[in-house]
Motif scaffolding. Structure first.
Motif, mmCIF file in Angstrom:
data_model
loop_
_atom_site.group_PDB
_atom_site.id
_atom_site.type_symbol
_atom_site.label_atom_id
_atom_site.label_comp_id
_atom_site.label_asym_id
_atom_site.label_seq_id
_atom_site.Cartn_x
_atom_site.Cartn_y
_atom_site.Cartn_z
ATOM 1 N N TYR A 86 81.120 66.418 30.320
ATOM 2 C CA TYR A 86 80.948 65.761 31.543
ATOM 3 C C TYR A 86 81.712 64.391 31.718
ATOM 4 C CZ TYR A 86 77.989 61.707 29.815
ATOM 5 O OH TYR A 86 77.428 60.708 29.311
ATOM 6 N N ARG B 296 80.699 63.955 40.368
ATOM 7 C CA ARG B 296 79.320 64.173 40.847
ATOM 8 C C ARG B 296 78.774 65.612 40.713
ATOM 9 N NH1 ARG B 296 79.185 67.363 45.782
ATOM 10 N NH2 ARG B 296 81.356 67.543 46.573
ATOM 11 N N CYS C 267 78.584 67.073 37.899
ATOM 12 C CA CYS C 267 77.915 66.918 36.559
ATOM 13 C C CYS C 267 76.514 66.799 36.745
ATOM 14 C CB CYS C 267 78.824 66.017 35.813
ATOM 15 S SG CYS C 267 80.451 66.306 35.011
ATOM 16 N N GLU C 268 76.343 66.355 37.726
ATOM 17 C CA GLU C 268 74.893 66.112 37.956
ATOM 18 C C GLU C 268 73.990 67.475 38.151
ATOM 19 O OE1 GLU C 268 74.064 63.062 40.875
ATOM 20 O OE2 GLU C 268 75.045 61.641 39.663
ATOM 21 N N ASN C 269 74.810 68.317 38.822
ATOM 22 C CA ASN C 269 74.085 69.639 38.984
ATOM 23 C C ASN C 269 73.897 70.231 37.780
ATOM 24 O OD1 ASN C 269 75.614 68.645 41.512
ATOM 25 N ND2 ASN C 269 74.821 70.525 42.249
ATOM 26 N N ASP D 20 73.454 68.897 34.884
ATOM 27 C CA ASP D 20 72.406 68.275 34.094
ATOM 28 C C ASP D 20 71.024 68.815 34.419
ATOM 29 O OD1 ASP D 20 73.980 66.488 32.577
ATOM 30 O OD2 ASP D 20 74.074 64.905 34.021
ATOM 31 N N ALA D 21 70.870 68.935 35.821
ATOM 32 C CA ALA D 21 69.515 69.442 36.453
ATOM 33 C C ALA D 21 69.367 70.599 35.699
ATOM 34 C CB ALA D 21 69.758 69.260 37.931
#
Length: 242
Positions: free
Chosen positions: A101, A106, A108-110, A112-113
């Motif tokens: 990442y 942005r 990358c947050e998806n 992570d979740a």
């Protein structure tokens, strides 16, 4: 059924229908076999006792395996700080998924979740992340050319790169279930269920999808031998890493 593949819609549709039909027939045959075994067991007390003992032993083994996984870092989504930690993780965990990442990307947050959910549900696989900006050596050696990239490692070998979201429908709105299914196609996660319907709904069919249907997906690189950069990854809204 229109799945967005031009003149080849009917051919692909027939392939999908064939796969689904074969799957249904296999499930029916398995149900019949299970029912026959059940009827046989109900008339054999010794067989029932052996089955109970076998199940108890399996529970003990499963619990031991779970504890071993936890000791290796499974069940937690964590960040690896350096190259040494990466190679240790690849050596100690049979199945490993690494999210490369960048803090400013942005999408990358998806990832992570989704990984936060998957690491708890799929203890058999370890999920970790690495900051690409701080890991130039790994980025070069592992052929990380796009952010985000999900690196799939099995038995110490890289078996696949999921670069961006093209394999997940070309959108960041894919489900955790779909991501799990895609990872499972490379034997890096155990997926119990059918192909998610969203895989074909409104997303079209490209060469990657056809390859998966035909069972031609895969390939492997030994992480001890280095890697060649992937040079034909197509256009994407995701960030190229340079």
């Amino acid at each position: 059924m229109d799945i967005g593949f031009g003149d080849k819609n009917q051919i692909i549709g027939n392939m999908v229908n064939k796969v689904m039909l074969e799957g249904a027939e296999q499930q029916e045959a398995q149900i019949d076999a299970d029912m026959a075994k059940y009827d046989e067991l109900m008339n054999d007390e010794d067989a029932l006792e052996r089955l109970r003992a076998k199940r108890k032993e399996k529970l003990i083994q499963d619990q031991k395996k779970r504890l071993d996984w936890q000791a290796q870092g499974h069940g937690r989504y964590m960040e690896l700080s350096d190259t040494k930690e990466f190679f240790h993780a690849a050596k100690t965990s049979q199945r490993l998924v690494v999210h490369f990442y960048r803090p400013t990307t942005r999408y990358c947050e998806n990832v992570d979740a989704h990984f936060e959910k998957l690491c708890k549900k799929h203890m058999e696989t370890r999920f970790v992340k690495i900051n690409a900006e701080k890991s130039e050596y790994l980025v070069e050696k592992l052929g990380i050319v796009m952010i985000p990239t999900m690196l799939l490692v099995k038995d110490g070998k890289v078996v696949h790169h999921i670069r961006g979201f093209d394999e997940l429908g070309g959108t960041d709105e894919f489900s955790t279930q779909l991501l799990a299914w895609v990872i499972s196609q490379h034997s890096v996660l155990t997926y119990d269920g059918d192909m998610p319907e969203e895989y074909f709904q409104g997303k079209g069919v490209n060469s990657v999808h056809v390859a998966m249907i035909n069972g031609k997906y895969g390939g492997s690189d030994n992480i001890r031998e280095g890697f060649n950069s992937y040079k034909d990854y197509g256009d994407s809204d995701d960030d190229d890493y340079s």
